[in-house]
Design an enzyme around this catalytic site. Structure first.
Site, mmCIF file in Angstrom:
data_model
loop_
_atom_site.group_PDB
_atom_site.id
_atom_site.type_symbol
_atom_site.label_atom_id
_atom_site.label_comp_id
_atom_site.label_asym_id
_atom_site.label_seq_id
_atom_site.Cartn_x
_atom_site.Cartn_y
_atom_site.Cartn_z
ATOM 1 N N HIS A 15 0.834 -1.202 0.000
ATOM 2 C CA HIS A 15 0.000 0.000 0.000
ATOM 3 C C HIS A 15 0.871 1.256 0.000
ATOM 4 C CE1 HIS A 15 -3.551 2.447 1.222
ATOM 5 N NE2 HIS A 15 -2.612 3.175 1.798
ATOM 6 N N GLU A 16 1.872 1.284 0.863
ATOM 7 C CA GLU A 16 2.750 2.454 0.943
ATOM 8 C C GLU A 16 3.608 2.587 -0.313
ATOM 9 O OE1 GLU A 16 2.065 4.594 3.172
ATOM 10 O OE2 GLU A 16 0.769 3.207 4.263
ATOM 11 N N HIS A 49 1.705 4.506 -2.935
ATOM 12 C CA HIS A 49 1.868 5.958 -2.741
ATOM 13 C C HIS A 49 3.214 6.407 -3.306
ATOM 14 C CE1 HIS A 49 -1.617 6.725 -0.221
ATOM 15 N NE2 HIS A 49 -1.265 5.785 0.642
#
Length: 147
Positions: free
Chosen positions: A67-68, A71
């Site tokens: 998920h990170e 980003h």
């Protein structure tokens, strides 16, 4: 897990799912309380919550890293990297990354008080006591009863 092995893990996940290397910084931040991790665009740094590594399974931790990394990779390519952006949502689906992380088991037990509505049955979990004379159900305005 030390910082070097964490960097190697993040880089291997980045290469596997994004076909791009992770060349910036990743650290553990034990002060994170309500999230599994965060990406700081100004520093191009990923911070991860070490409690998720200790309390949850390794697949949940890998999901937080993916998920990170969504980003991160969208930010460095100049695309929309925030939660509401279409590019971000598309990359989450493409890499099978979670949108949100599950709550920690230690945090889930923090609710001391539970109330339910007598009309609709909605259950409210609270850390602090609720004044039942003052507050009603937010869904149907019914009376709340302690469980």
């Amino acid at each position: 897990m030390d910082d070097l092995s964490l960097e190697q893990l993040v880089n291997s996940i980045s290469l596997e799912f994004f076909n791009k290397p992770f060349i910036d910084y990743v650290t553990f931040n034990s002060r994170l309380r309500t999230t599994g991790g965060r990406y700081i665009p100004s520093k191009r740094k990923i911070e991860l919550n070490p409690k998720y590594l200790l309390e949850m399974d390794i697949e949940e931790f890998h999901g937080i890293i993916k998920h990170e990394l969504c980003h991160y990779h969208l930010h460095i390519t100049g695309k929309g990297y925030k939660h509401g952006d279409a590019d971000f949502k598309e990359l989450l689906k493409k890499t099978d990354s979670p949108r949100y992380c599950r709550p920690l088991p230690s945090e889930a037990a923090a609710f001391k008080f539970q109330y339910n509505c007598e009309v609709c049955g909605m259950v409210y979990r609270r850390k602090r006591r609720v004044d039942l004379k003052k507050y009603r159900c937010g869904k149907c305005k019914g009376k709340l009863n302690p469980i």
